[in-house]
Scaffold this active site. Structure first.
Site, PDB file in Angstrom:
ATOM      1  N   ASP A 393       0.792  -1.057   0.054  1.00 21.74           N
ATOM      2  CA  ASP A 393       0.056   0.113   0.069  1.00 21.74           C
ATOM      3  C   ASP A 393       0.898   1.210  -0.006  1.00 21.74           C
ATOM      4  O   ASP A 393       2.108   1.297   0.735  1.00 21.74           O
ATOM      5  CB  ASP A 393      -0.773  -0.031   1.175  1.00 21.74           C
ATOM      6  N   ASP A 395       1.049   5.291   0.886  1.00 18.86           N
ATOM      7  CA  ASP A 395       0.209   6.331   1.451  1.00 18.86           C
ATOM      8  C   ASP A 395       0.959   7.720   1.078  1.00 18.86           C
ATOM      9  O   ASP A 395       1.653   8.323   1.931  1.00 18.86           O
ATOM     10  CB  ASP A 395       0.279   6.189   2.801  1.00 18.86           C
ATOM     11  N   GLU A 397       0.816  11.391   0.781  1.00 18.38           N
ATOM     12  CA  GLU A 397       0.054  12.605   0.991  1.00 18.38           C
ATOM     13  C   GLU A 397       0.713  14.020   0.738  1.00 18.38           C
ATOM     14  O   GLU A 397       1.546  14.276   1.668  1.00 18.38           O
ATOM     15  CB  GLU A 397      -0.242  12.508   2.526  1.00 18.38           C
ATOM     16  N   TYR A 465     -11.653  11.490   7.424  1.00 20.72           N
ATOM     17  CA  TYR A 465     -11.622  11.794   8.734  1.00 20.72           C
ATOM     18  C   TYR A 465     -10.677  12.833   8.755  1.00 20.72           C
ATOM     19  O   TYR A 465      -9.957  13.293   7.789  1.00 20.72           O
ATOM     20  CB  TYR A 465     -11.151  10.808   9.554  1.00 20.72           C
TER      21      TYR A 465
END
Length: 623
Positions: A393, A395, A397, A465
Site C-alpha cells: 500500500d 500512502d 500525502e 476523517y
C-alpha cells in the site's frame, strides 16, 4: 523515550499521522477431550459400569478461561461416585470451582463429586465448572483411577496435544494441514483430524489434505493424537481456514474490513500484534495495513528495524505464547504477524509505505517508477518475511499537492507509480493506495489522476476523517469525520459523501473505494457552546498530543452528547470533541453498502477498546 516516537506527527486534513472480564470472546474453539473409564463395583461378579468424561473450554479471555468437565455414564448400572484427575502445564491452574471439590498437588489436579451429585444413572451425565488461569489444556486424565477415554489402562497416560495445525495450499475446495507431533509414554498410533469439531479422517502422519470443501467458506481444524492403547489425548489449538472463491470474506460478504497497525504503537502505547487476537478483532477483519515503511532516495526502505523485525517478545506478549530466542532469524512485529496469520489464515497483510511524515520521498520515486517498484518488491519479498505480506500500500500525502511538504510531480505521477507497482508485483499481489478525501472544488482530488491510477489498484483507502480539527485553534468546532454536509459546515466539500461522490464522478469504480473511520476524536478547549460551530481557545489536552484522543478514552472521559452529519460530538466542561461511536459507525456502514463501496478501513487498532467494539461495529455493519 517519549510516549510516542518523534515520527508520530499530527496528520492535517486527509492523511495518516505517525500518528468485569468478558466471557463472550469471538472465535473461541472448544477443547474437547474424549475420556472414559471402567469403574469396578463392590463385587467382581457384578457388571462393570462404563463412564466417560470430557473437558471443554466454554470461554477464553486471554489471561484465563472457564472450563467444564462432564462425566457421562455410558453403562447399564448406576455410577455411585466419581473422581477426575488430570495434569495442567506449569502456569495453568484452577481458580474458583463449582459443583465439585477441586484440589491440587503441584500441577496435578483432582476433582471429587459433592454429596448431591455423585450418583449418575445409566445414560445420564453430570458437570462441574471452574475459572482457570493460563493458556494450557488438561492431559493425563483418569476417571476413578482408570483411563478416561474408555480403556482400562491404569498408569498409561493419554497422549499430549499435537501442535496447532498450519494451513497451506488453500483453494476453493481444499486445504493442506500440517502439525507437530504429539508425545506419549508408549508411542503414538495415529491422529484424528477434526473439521468444525467432527472427525473427518484418521492418519498416521502429521499432514492431511482435506478436499470437497465449499468455496468462500469458513472452517476450523483441530487434531488429536491416539496412543498404542487407543487412548485419545486433548485436541490441539484450532486453525481457521477460509476457502478461496465464493465472492466472500469472513462475515462481510465481499466487503473489505481493513485496519492499520502502527509499528510505533509497541512503545509508549504498549500495543502489540497479540492485542488483535485478545481483543477479538483478528476474527472480524479481512486485511491489515502495516504502517509504515519509509520512502527514501526513490526507494522503499525500512521504517523502524527494531519494531519491525528485531524486538524480542516474551511468551506472555507473543501471539502463540512462545517466546522469541536470541538467535531466531526473525523477531519483532513481522514474526508476530506471521503467527497471527497462522491462527487466522483469512487475514491478508499489506505493507504500507509513506504516511504523513514520510510522503516527501514520493517525489523522487515518481522520477523513476520502475526503479521504485523494483525496490519495493525486493523489500516486501525479502526471504526473511516474504510469507508475511500479501501486497503493498502506498500512502502518498499528497500527489501534486501539499501535505507536510508540497509535491510538484504533476497530475500523472500517481498513475505512473501505481502502474509500475502493478507491473512488478503482478496480479497475485494486492496493490492499494491511501488517498485524500478533499472533495472541495479545485481541491486535492482535482490535483491528480485518481481515476487513471485506480486502474492498477485493488482499492483506495479514502481518508474520510480529519476534515476539521484544532489546528484551527479558535474553531469553529466541527466534526472531524462528517459523513455528509450540514448547515454551517466550515468548508464545502469536506465530507465523506462529497469525497466519494467526486471520486465516482471522475471514473473511480465504487467497488474500489473504502470508507475511512478514525478510532480517535479531535477536540478543542475553551468551548461554551454544545452544538457545532462554537469558538475555542485552543486544542483540548490529549494523552499523546494536544487536540487528539483515542476513542477508548473519550467514550468514558467525555461521552457523546449529540450527533451531527452522521458523527458523534461531546461537550464536557469546556472541552468539545467529535468522534465515531459504534452507533455512528453502524450508520456509516449502511451508507457505504448503499453506495456500493468495497468496504471500510480504519486508523488505527490501538484507539479501540480492549474488546474491539469499534472493529466489531464495522464487521457487523458490513454484513
Amino acid at each position: 523515550m517519549s510516549t510516542e516516537t518523534p515520527l508520530r506527527r499530527t496528520r492535517l486534513r486527509f492523511g495518516h499521522g505517525r500518528a468485569n472480564r468478558s466471557r463472550a470472546v469471538a472465535g473461541l474453539t472448544a477443547l474437547i477431550l474424549p475420556l472414559a473409564a471402567l469403574v469396578g463395583l463392590a463385587s467382581p461378579a457384578e457388571a462393570a459400569t462404563s463412564a466417560t468424561a470430557s473437558f471443554t473450554k466454554k470461554s477464553d479471555w486471554g489471561s484465563g478461561f472457564e472450563g467444564q468437565w462432564t462425566v457421562k455414564n455410558t453403562g447399564t448400572t448406576a455410577l455411585s461416585s466419581w473422581t477426575i484427575e488430570w495434569d495442567f502445564p506449569s502456569g495453568t491452574a484452577v481458580g474458583s470451582a463449582w459443583d465439585a471439590t477441586v484440589t491440587s498437588s503441584g500441577t496435578h489436579w483432582t476433582a471429587k463429586n459433592l454429596g448431591w451429585n455423585g450418583t449418575v444413572a445409566p445414560g445420564a451425565s453430570v458437570s462441574f465448572g471452574f475459572n482457570g488461569t493460563g493458556p494450557g489444556a488438561p492431559t493425563g486424565c483418569k476417571l476413578n483411577g482408570a483411563s478416561c477415554d474408555g480403556g482400562s489402562v491404569p498408569g498409561d497416560n493419554a497422549p499430549s496435544a499435537p501442535g496447532t495445525p498450519t494451513a497451506s495450499a488453500v483453494t476453493d475446495t481444499s486445504v493442506k494441514l500440517s502439525w507437530s507431533a504429539a508425545t506419549d509414554d508408549n508411542g503414538i498410533k495415529n491422529y484424528d483430524v477434526l473439521r468444525d469439531g467432527a472427525v473427518v479422517s484418521t492418519v498416521t502422519g502429521t499432514t492431511y489434505s482435506d478436499s470437497g470443501l465449499t468455496a468462500g467458506t469458513d472452517y476450523s481444524y483441530t487434531v488429536r493424537a491416539r496412543d498404542t492403547a487407543d487412548q485419545t489425548g486433548p485436541v490441539s489449538g484450532a486453525v481457521k481456514v477460509h476457502t478461496t472463491g465464493g465472492g466472500g470474506t469472513p462475515g462481510t460478504g465481499d466487503k473489505v474490513n481493513l485496519g492499520y497497525f502502527a509499528n510505533w504503537g509497541v512503545y509508549g502505547r504498549n500495543y502489540h500484534v497479540k492485542n488483535l487476537d485478545t481483543s477479538g478483532s483478528a476474527a472480524k477483519i479481512t486485511h491489515i495495513n502495516y504502517a509504515f515503511g519509509n520512502v527514501q532516495g526513490g526507494k522503499c526502505t525500512i521504517g523502524d528495524s527494531y519494531a519491525d523485525y528485531d524486538k524480542a517478545y516474551t511468551a506472555d506478549q507473543s501471539v502463540d505464547g512462545v517466546a522469541d530466542t536470541w538467535d531466531q532469524p526473525l523477531r519483532g512485529n513481522f514474526n508476530q504477524l506471521r503467527k497471527l496469520k497462522a491462527k487466522y489464515p483469512h487475514i491478508k497483510i499489506l505493507w504500507s509505505f509513506g504516511g504523513w511524515t514520510w510522503s516527501g520521498g514520493f517525489g523522487d520515486a515518481a522520477k523513476n517508477p520502475a526503479a521504485f517498484a523494483e525496490s519495493c518488491y525486493g523489500l516486501v519479498e525479502d526471504p526473511r518475511w516474504a510469507d508475511v505480506f500479501d501486497g503493498i500500500d502506498i500512502d502518498w500525502e499528497y500527489p501534486n499537492a501539499c501535505g507536510l511538504t508540497c509535491d510538484t510531480s504533476g497530475p500523472d505521477a500517481l498513475k505512473g507509480l501505481t502502474s509500475a507497482l502493478r507491473a512488478k508485483f503482478g496480479k497475485d499481489y494486492l496493490v492499494t493506495a491511501a488517498i485524500t478525501a478533499d472533495g472541495s472544488e479545485g481541491g486535492k482530488i482535482d490535483a491528480a489522476d485518481y481515476a487513471g491510477a485506480a486502474q492498477s489498484l485493488d482499492w483506495y483507502n479514502v481518508m474520510t476523517y480529519d476534515f476539521f480539527g484544532a489546528w484551527d485553534a479558535k474553531g469553529p468546532t466541527a466534526p472531524h469525520s462528517p459523513l455528509t454536509s450540514y448547515e454551517g459546515i466550515p468548508k464545502a466539500g469536506f465530507s465523506s459523501a462529497d469525497a466519494i461522490s467526486k471520486l465516482k464522478a471522475k471514473g473511480v469504480p465504487a467497488s474500489k473505494l473504502l470508507l475511512g473511520i478514525g478510532f480517535y476524536g479531535r477536540g478543542w478547549t475553551g468551548v461554551t457552546q454544545d452544538a457545532p460551530g462554537g469558538t475555542a481557545t485552543g486544542a483540548a489536552s490529549g494523552t499523546y498530543e494536544a487536540g487528539i484522543e483515542d476513542y477508548k478514552v473519550l467514550k468514558n472521559s467525555c461521552p457523546s452528547t449529540g450527533t451531527v452529519a452522521g458523527t458523534a460530538y461531546a461537550h464536557c466542561g469546556t472541552n468539545w470533541w467529535s468522534y465515531d461511536t459504534p452507533a455512528t459507525i453502524t450508520s456509516k456502514m449502511t451508507w457505504a453498502k448503499n453506495q456500493g463501496l468495497g468496504g471500510a478501513f480504519f486508523w488505527e487498532f490501538s484507539g479501540d477498546t480492549a474488546n474491539g467494539e469499534l472493529v466489531g461495529a464495522i464487521h457487523n455493519g458490513l454484513k
